[in-house]
Design an enzyme around this catalytic site. Structure first.
Site, short mmCIF file in Angstrom:
data_model
loop_
_atom_site.label_atom_id
_atom_site.label_comp_id
_atom_site.label_asym_id
_atom_site.label_seq_id
_atom_site.Cartn_x
_atom_site.Cartn_y
_atom_site.Cartn_z
CE1 TYR A 100 33.78 47.57 45.60
CE2 TYR A 100 35.86 47.94 44.07
CZ TYR A 100 34.70 47.38 45.01
OH TYR A 100 35.36 46.04 45.93
CB THR A 165 46.91 40.61 33.59
OG1 THR A 165 47.52 41.58 34.03
CG2 THR A 165 48.62 40.62 32.08
#
Ligand code: UDP
Length: 266
Positions: A100, A165
């Protein structure tokens, strides 16, 4: 939309060359969830590279403007924080995410080579994590996984210690960002995302609280090459007149409501 006189749906594979009369192309082809793009990694690379060549050839023939849905994954596991478009990234070229990440990076290369060599009118959006209604139950990305588990009172699975995060953008904001970029004169890559940054553990707790779920939070191994942090610098997008408007609480509420209805209908 199928009944609309000015709407036409053609089914095809972006890996094959195609002929159409168009003036604007959004190349959104390629699964974006790690679970899905890693299922058939060779197909993911082919979709990104052959897909980019085919839409760029079409744009070159027709004179259409073409927008590429690129990704924050071009920054890999970033060593610059927040990420500006000028950052070249930190990607493992042989890891499980590379199909990807490198596929999208090669697509960006093709976009700028077609621009320099053939004068194709290109736009490149680097899309950060996006969520919202219409996601599939088995999408596999974190927001839908947490909501679906919470609504079923099943454990929410946090990978690693949950300190990594992400910054989540509501889908309607992202769509308006893509359209704003398409209509702008700006040809260089532009980050589109919501800069509000969360740890995955914070997100899990928020989803449990918002759904009133009895779910426990459990921990599993972190997948390899999982980026530790991600936050867009959206200075350029703002200078083009766009910024996200939907608050995360409202966006999650809408998404929870959507999944609740989907599960009830099953
Ligand atoms: N993640 C998690 N539980 C899940 C799915 C994902 O803790 O059920 C974590 C994942 O390891 C990553 C983050 O959530 O750190 C975002 O993952 P996602 O698959 O949504 O997208 P990514 O940003 O990694 O492409």
């Amino acid at each position: 939309m199928l009944g609309h006189p000015r709407f036409e749906l053609l089914l095809g594979d972006v890996e094959q060359a195609f002929e159409l009369r168009v003036n604007k192309i959004y190349n959104l082809a390629c699964p974006a969830s790690p679970v899905h793009y890693q299922r058939n990694p060779v197909k993911t690379v082919r979709t990104n590279i052959l897909g980019a060549i085919n839409v760029l050839d079409l744009a070159n023939k027709t004179g259409a403007r073409v927008l590429q849905a690129s990704t924050s994954e071009v920054y890999g596991d970033p060593q610059e924080h927040p990420q500006k478009e000028s950052y070249w990234g930190h990607v493992n070229p042989v890891g499980v995410r590379a199909c990807y990440d490198e596929g999208k990076r090669a697509a960006e290369t093709l976009f700028y080579d077609y621009h320099r060599q053939h004068g194709v009118d290109v736009r490149v959006a680097r899309i950060f994590n996006t969520y919202g209604p219409k996601m599939a139950l088995d999408d596999g990305r974190v927001v839908s996984n947490f909501i679906v588990s919470a609504l079923q009172n099943k454990p929410l699975t946090v990978y690693g210690d949950g300190s990594q995060t992400r910054s989540f953008c509501y889908v309607a904001d992202l769509v308006s960002g893509l359209m704003a970029l398409m209509e702008s004169d700006y040809k260089q890559p532009v980050n589109l995302g919501n800069p509000l940054e969360f740890s995955m553990l914070e997100l899990a707790k928020k989803v449990v609280a918002m759904t009133g779920s009895k779910s426990k939070i459990v921990f599993k191994d972190l997948p390899s090459d999982d980026p530790k942090q991600r936050q867009p610098d959206i200075g350029i997008a703002k200078s083009l007149g766009w910024e996200p408007k939907v608050d995360i609480h409202i966006g999650l509420q809408t998404t929870i409501h959507y999944f609740k209805r989907l599960l009830c209908a099953q």
